[in-house]
Write a protein that holds these residues in place. Structure first.
Motif, PDB file in Angstrom:
ATOM      1  N   ALA A   7       0.840  -1.197   0.000  1.00  0.00           N
ATOM      2  CA  ALA A   7       0.000   0.000   0.000  1.00  0.00           C
ATOM      3  C   ALA A   7       0.875   1.247   0.000  1.00  0.00           C
ATOM      4  CB  ALA A   7      -0.900  -0.003   1.231  1.00  0.00           C
ATOM      5  N   PRO A   8       0.497   2.242  -0.788  1.00  0.00           N
ATOM      6  CA  PRO A   8       1.235   3.508  -0.767  1.00  0.00           C
ATOM      7  C   PRO A   8       1.168   4.124   0.626  1.00  0.00           C
ATOM      8  CG  PRO A   8      -0.294   3.422  -2.612  1.00  0.00           C
ATOM      9  CD  PRO A   8      -0.583   2.235  -1.736  1.00  0.00           C
ATOM     10  N   ALA A   9       2.154   4.930   0.938  1.00  0.00           N
ATOM     11  CA  ALA A   9       2.268   5.427   2.303  1.00  0.00           C
ATOM     12  C   ALA A   9       1.878   6.890   2.474  1.00  0.00           C
ATOM     13  CB  ALA A   9       3.702   5.236   2.793  1.00  0.00           C
ATOM     14  N   THR A  10       1.566   7.583   1.398  1.00  0.00           N
ATOM     15  CA  THR A  10       1.332   9.014   1.545  1.00  0.00           C
ATOM     16  C   THR A  10      -0.062   9.425   1.092  1.00  0.00           C
ATOM     17  OG1 THR A  10       2.072   9.603  -0.671  1.00  0.00           O
ATOM     18  CG2 THR A  10       3.784   9.403   1.030  1.00  0.00           C
ATOM     19  N   ALA A  11      -0.480  10.595   1.558  1.00  0.00           N
ATOM     20  CA  ALA A  11      -1.760  11.161   1.141  1.00  0.00           C
ATOM     21  C   ALA A  11      -1.749  11.446  -0.359  1.00  0.00           C
ATOM     22  CB  ALA A  11      -2.058  12.420   1.934  1.00  0.00           C
TER      23      ALA A  11
END
Length: 153
Positions: A7-11
């Motif tokens: 999963a991507p980690a940033t907004a």
């Protein structure tokens, strides 16, 4: 599927995934759009109550319970949004019928124009041709838009 990748980690990643989900929906890839919206939520849980796009995808995928849950969350976040209220009522009516929809409407405490919402939903629920009518209109050159998503399918 998308769940298999990290999963991507940033907004910013979440925003990109939401845009990709919207594009997938517009391309008629409804299940893929749901996967992308789920990945956006995994990237940034704060988007969960604002993923009305996922609610539309659930609805068009025939996953009315999930659509109703998403729209309920969205309306709780923004009680003035008439369109999300309408989609919520439509999903509830598809699950449990018009009487359930009416009960849902009676419990509603938001600041949405109840008379306008009730009229739109009643016409949509009572007219069995409405989903087909929406699809036909969406295919026309005018391409109606729902919250910035073209209702193409």
């Amino acid at each position: 599927a998308l769940a298999a990748r990290a999963a991507p980690a940033t907004a910013a990643d979440a925003r990109t995934l939401v845009r990709d989900g919207m594009a997938a929906f517009q391309a008629g890839q409804v299940e893929r759009s749901i996967d992308l919206f789920d990945a956006a939520e995994a990237a940034d849980a704060r988007v969960s109550t604002r993923l009305w796009q996922r609610g539309l995808s659930y609805y068009y995928a025939g996953r009315f319970k999930e659509a109703a849950n998403q729209f309920t969350s969205d309306v709780a976040e923004n009680p003035d949004d008439t369109e999300e209220s309408v989609w919520n009522f439509l999903a509830v009516a598809r699950i449990d019928g018009v009487e359930a929809w009416r009960r849902c409407g009676e419990r509603r405490t938001g600041r949405v124009d109840a008379a306008a919402t009730a009229w739109i939903v009643r016409k949509s629920v009572e007219d069995p041709a409405t989903p087909r009518t929406i699809r036909v209109a969406a295919a026309a050159a005018t391409r109606p838009r729902l919250h910035g998503i073209s209702a193409s399918r």
